[in-house]
Design an enzyme around this catalytic site. Structure first.
Site, PDB file in Angstrom:
ATOM      1  N   ARG A  61      47.830  39.242  51.291  1.00 12.63           N
ATOM      2  CA  ARG A  61      48.983  40.297  51.198  1.00 12.63           C
ATOM      3  C   ARG A  61      48.795  41.375  51.919  1.00 12.63           C
ATOM      4  O   ARG A  61      49.769  42.033  52.273  1.00 12.63           O
ATOM      5  CB  ARG A  61      49.180  40.290  49.608  1.00 12.63           C
ATOM      6  CG  ARG A  61      49.844  38.741  49.091  1.00 12.63           C
ATOM      7  CD  ARG A  61      50.005  38.763  47.859  1.00 12.63           C
ATOM      8  NE  ARG A  61      48.850  39.335  46.889  1.00 12.63           N
ATOM      9  CZ  ARG A  61      48.200  38.208  46.259  1.00 12.63           C
ATOM     10  NH1 ARG A  61      48.178  37.081  46.689  1.00 12.63           N
ATOM     11  NH2 ARG A  61      47.172  38.945  45.689  1.00 12.63           N
ATOM     12  N   GLU A  98      38.783  40.082  38.745  1.00 11.50           N
ATOM     13  CA  GLU A  98      39.075  40.270  37.347  1.00 11.50           C
ATOM     14  C   GLU A  98      39.103  38.753  37.016  1.00 11.50           C
ATOM     15  O   GLU A  98      39.319  38.587  35.729  1.00 11.50           O
ATOM     16  CB  GLU A  98      40.485  41.008  37.316  1.00 11.50           C
ATOM     17  CG  GLU A  98      41.683  40.424  37.917  1.00 11.50           C
ATOM     18  CD  GLU A  98      41.886  41.157  39.376  1.00 11.50           C
ATOM     19  OE1 GLU A  98      42.849  41.251  39.796  1.00 11.50           O
ATOM     20  OE2 GLU A  98      40.849  41.724  39.914  1.00 11.50           O
TER      21      GLU A  98
END
Length: 176
Positions: A61, A98
Site C-alpha cells: 500500500r 503487531e
C-alpha cells in the site's frame, strides 16, 4: 487539509487480520479520487523542500502513495518488498509486527551511498516495518531522515522505535 474527507474515506474493519485488531483500511481513500488527491497533494506540500534523493515505499500500500509523490517531485522510487519478490541482489531485514513476523528486502543497486531517503507506508502502527526499511537503506550506506504515513496509531509508540527520524502522518487514531 480536509481531515473530515480523509477520515470518512478510511474504513475501520474490526478483528482483521485477527481478533482484537482494528484495521484501518485505506482502500476507501483509493476509490475516492478527491481523498486520494488530497493525500498526494499534502505529501507534496509537506516535502517539496525536503531535498530527498529518493523515496522508499513499503509493499504494497505504500507503493500507491509513494509512486505519484515521487513522480511529482521528480525523484526515484525505491521499492521495499517482501522476501522473495525481488529478482536481483538484495539487502534483507527480518522484524516483528503487531500480528506476526516478516522479512523485507530492497535491491542493492537501488540504494546509493550517501543518499537521503523518505520512507512511505500507508499506516504507521508499531514502527517495525519502517524500522526494518531504514535498516535496509542503511545497509547500502544511505540515510533515512523522515517517515511518512497516511494514518498513524501513536498509542502504539511508533515514534520511540523510529527516533530520531521525523515521523509525519496525515491523520491519527488512538484506539477507537
Amino acid at each position: 487539509m480536509d481531515i473530515e474527507l480523509l477520515d470518512k474515506a478510511i474504513r475501520r474493519v474490526p478483528d482483521f487480520p485477527k481478533p482484537g485488531i482494528l484495521f484501518y483500511d485505506i482502500t476507501g481513500v483509493l476509490v475516492n479520487p478527491e481523498a486520494f488527491k488530497l493525500c498526494i497533494d499534502e505529501m507534496v506540500s509537506i516535502y517539496k523542500d525536503g531535498n530527498f534523493d529518493a523515496v522508499a515505499a513499503v509493499e504494497s500500500r505504500g507503493f500507491l502513495f509513494a509512486a505519484p509523490f515521487a513522480e511529482r517531485l521528480g525523484i526515484p522510487l525505491v521499492l521495499i518488498r517482501k522476501k522473495g519478490k525481488l529478482p536481483g541482489d538484495t539487502y534483507e531485514c527480518s522484524y516483528s509486527l503487531e500480528y506476526g513476523t516478516a522479512t523485507v528486502e530492497v535491491h542493492k543497486s537501488d540504494i546509493k551511498k550517501g543518499q537521503k531517503f523518505l520512507v512511505v507506508d500507508d499506516l504507521i502502527a508499531t514502527g517495525g516495518t519502517l524500522a526494518a526499511s531504514k535498516n535496509l537503506i542503511e545497509q547500502g550506506g544511505a540515510k533515512v531522515t523522515d517517515f511518512f504515513g497516511i494514518i498513524g496509531l501513536p498509542a502504539l509508540n511508533y515514534e520511540k522505535i523510529l527516533s530520531p527520524c521525523k515521523v509525519t502522518t496525515l491523520i491519527n487514531y488512538d484506539g477507537e
